[in-house]
Design an enzyme around this catalytic site. Structure first.
Site, PDB file in Angstrom:
ATOM      1  N   ASP A  22       0.703  -1.270   0.050  1.00  0.00           N
ATOM      2  CA  ASP A  22       0.043  -0.053   0.167  1.00  0.00           C
ATOM      3  C   ASP A  22       0.656   1.391   0.241  1.00  0.00           C
ATOM      4  OD1 ASP A  22      -2.199   1.495   0.142  1.00  0.00           O
ATOM      5  OD2 ASP A  22      -2.065   1.440   2.447  1.00  0.00           O
ATOM      6  N   ASN A  70      -7.730   3.306  -4.715  1.00  0.00           N
ATOM      7  CA  ASN A  70      -6.794   3.698  -5.856  1.00  0.00           C
ATOM      8  C   ASN A  70      -7.566   3.528  -7.013  1.00  0.00           C
ATOM      9  OD1 ASN A  70      -4.717   4.647  -4.109  1.00  0.00           O
ATOM     10  ND2 ASN A  70      -4.201   2.985  -4.023  1.00  0.00           N
TER      11      ASN A  70
END
Length: 70
Positions: A22, A70
């Site tokens: 991440d 995202n």
């Protein structure tokens, strides 16, 4: 766990390691780079991680690389 000896010292190595990837986009943004640069760095990190896991004798490697943000 499996045992690995380094310099005559027993080191216990797990059979399974899981990694949550991440922050590649934030990493790039903090450096004024496009998000794709962060994704490239993330891909390079995966390659190094897979190689190291194999060298250490880790039998199972789980990589989680999904983010709904995202």
């Amino acid at each position: 766990m499996t045992a690995l000896f380094r310099n005559g010292v027993e080191v216990r190595v797990p059979k399974h390691v899981a990694v949550i990837m991440d922050g590649n986009g934030r990493w790039a943004a903090a450096r004024g780079l496009p998000r794709t640069a962060g994704h490239r760095q993330g891909a390079d990190a995966v390659k190094r991680t897979v190689k190291a896991a194999g060298e250490l004798g880790i039998s199972y490697l789980t990589l989680f690389g999904f983010s709904s943000e995202n």
